[in-house]
Design a protein around this motif. Structure first.
Motif, PDB file in Angstrom:
ATOM      1  N   GLU A 163       0.996  -1.311   0.019  1.00  0.00           N
ATOM      2  CA  GLU A 163      -0.011  -0.081   0.045  1.00  0.00           C
ATOM      3  C   GLU A 163       0.745   1.261   0.079  1.00  0.00           C
TER       4      GLU A 163
ATOM      5  N   ILE B  35       2.050   4.477  -1.564  1.00  0.00           N
ATOM      6  CA  ILE B  35       1.316   5.403  -2.718  1.00  0.00           C
ATOM      7  C   ILE B  35       2.442   5.719  -3.477  1.00  0.00           C
TER       8      ILE B  35
ATOM      9  N   LEU C 161       3.080   3.096  -6.143  1.00  0.00           N
ATOM     10  CA  LEU C 161       1.645   2.865  -7.222  1.00  0.00           C
ATOM     11  C   LEU C 161       1.738   4.240  -8.101  1.00  0.00           C
ATOM     12  N   GLN C 162       2.053   5.303  -7.570  1.00  0.00           N
ATOM     13  CA  GLN C 162       1.953   6.511  -8.499  1.00  0.00           C
ATOM     14  C   GLN C 162       3.126   6.378  -9.774  1.00  0.00           C
TER      15      GLN C 162
ATOM     16  N   SER D 246      -4.850   1.081  -9.962  1.00  0.00           N
ATOM     17  CA  SER D 246      -3.904   1.729  -9.258  1.00  0.00           C
ATOM     18  C   SER D 246      -4.458   2.994  -8.909  1.00  0.00           C
ATOM     19  N   GLN D 247      -5.097   3.705  -9.771  1.00  0.00           N
ATOM     20  CA  GLN D 247      -5.388   4.983  -9.300  1.00  0.00           C
ATOM     21  C   GLN D 247      -6.877   4.901  -8.180  1.00  0.00           C
TER      22      GLN D 247
ATOM     23  N   ILE E 277      -4.944   3.854  -5.001  1.00  0.00           N
ATOM     24  CA  ILE E 277      -4.216   5.249  -4.611  1.00  0.00           C
ATOM     25  C   ILE E 277      -5.105   6.218  -3.609  1.00  0.00           C
TER      26      ILE E 277
ATOM     27  N   GLN F 136      -5.294   7.015   0.352  1.00  0.00           N
ATOM     28  CA  GLN F 136      -5.307   8.356   0.895  1.00  0.00           C
ATOM     29  C   GLN F 136      -6.563   8.657   1.887  1.00  0.00           C
TER      30      GLN F 136
END
Length: 281
Positions: free
Chosen positions: A87, A89, A92-93, A255-256, A259, A263
């Motif tokens: 997890e 970010i 993933l970004q 992925s988005q 994310i 968040q």
């Protein structure tokens, strides 16, 4: 008071991160991560087993292409695997950005190839000429050209005379090669009942005119035949292109989503941390 504590505990246990999205993205990347390792292994093995290396022709070396594609896939899918599992970010970004860039580059290449089809054709011609020059220098390249010429029943780029650009097949008088004025056996016309292939069937074919040579070899170039094949198989190629882009779009979407969920989870944890000392605030 007890109800307030239970409510606080429930808030702390609640998570916005969906296990379905998380592990779906993980296994999605794991599949392509394994594929990337296979591509790298094949590319490395092909480079190792070669007796000679055509350093001047690295841009069209199939083994090198496999290695580059495999390494790129490995890096991207590694970010996706670890990022979804941990997890993270940042990873993933990175995964999402690289997939987006690849998708846009493919889209741009398709548009430019359609708009500037003449220049694209010229570029393909140059690549084919370069491949012809290094035909005897690289076994993988040689097998690839032979396969293409046999599949499309063609010879050379524009015509069979293009093989004169190869130093071994060159038709000049000062060429000492035994293959002077010849073409590869993959250019030859073979009868269906023929069981033993005569690898010298293309000997001296460049010394003949088109009509005389057409009785023994394919005289048409591969580029025109390839263009005609593309025009007649647009739906097939469109399906392949769609099949390549769908996994990328799925990866970008998952992925988005993950994310955004991470968040939201971070915001929830920060909120709980701030209000833990005073559950009534």
């Amino acid at each position: 008071m007890g109800n307030a504590k239970r409510a606080t505990q429930n808030d702390e246990d609640y998570t916005f991160v969906s296990p379905v999205v998380k592990y779906l993205l993980f296994f999605f990347n794991m599949i392509f991560w394994i594929i990337s390792l296979v591509l790298i292994s094949i590319g490395v093995y092909s480079r190792i087993v070669k007796h000679e290396t055509a350093l001047a022709c690295l841009t069209v070396d199939p083994a090198l292409i496999l290695m580059v594609v495999g390494i790129l896939m490995f890096f991207i899918t590694f970010c996706g695997c670890v990022g979804s599992l941990r997890e993270n970010i940042c990873l993933l970004q990175t995964f999402c950005i690289f997939l987006t860039i690849m998708f846009l580059l493919q889209l741009l290449a398709g548009v430019l190839g359609f708009v500037f089809s003449d220049k694209a054709r010229g570029k393909v011609t140059d690549m084919f000429d370069n491949a012809i020059k290094h035909y005897r220098d690289d076994l993988d390249l040689q097998n690839l050209i032979d396969y293409g010429q046999k599949q499309f029943n063609c010879c050379g780029g524009i015509s069979f005379m293009d093989w004169s650009k190869n130093m071994y097949f060159n038709c000049s008088d000062d060429n000492p090669s035994r293959e002077r004025c010849s073409v590869p056996f993959s250019c030859c016309l073979h009868a269906k009942e023929e069981t033993i292939i005569n690898t010298m069937c293309g000997h001296g074919m460049q010394a003949l005119n088109y009509l005389a040579a057409s009785a023994f070899i394919n005289t048409n170039g591969c580029i025109d035949i390839l263009v005609n094949w593309i025009h007649s198989n647009l739906f097939l190629l469109g399906g392949i292109a769609l099949g390549l882009t769908i996994p990328q779009l799925v990866g970008i979407l998952l992925s988005q989503v993950l994310i955004n969920q991470i968040q939201d989870q971070i915001k929830l944890q920060n909120y709980n941390q701030q209000h833990r000392s005073d559950p009534w605030s």
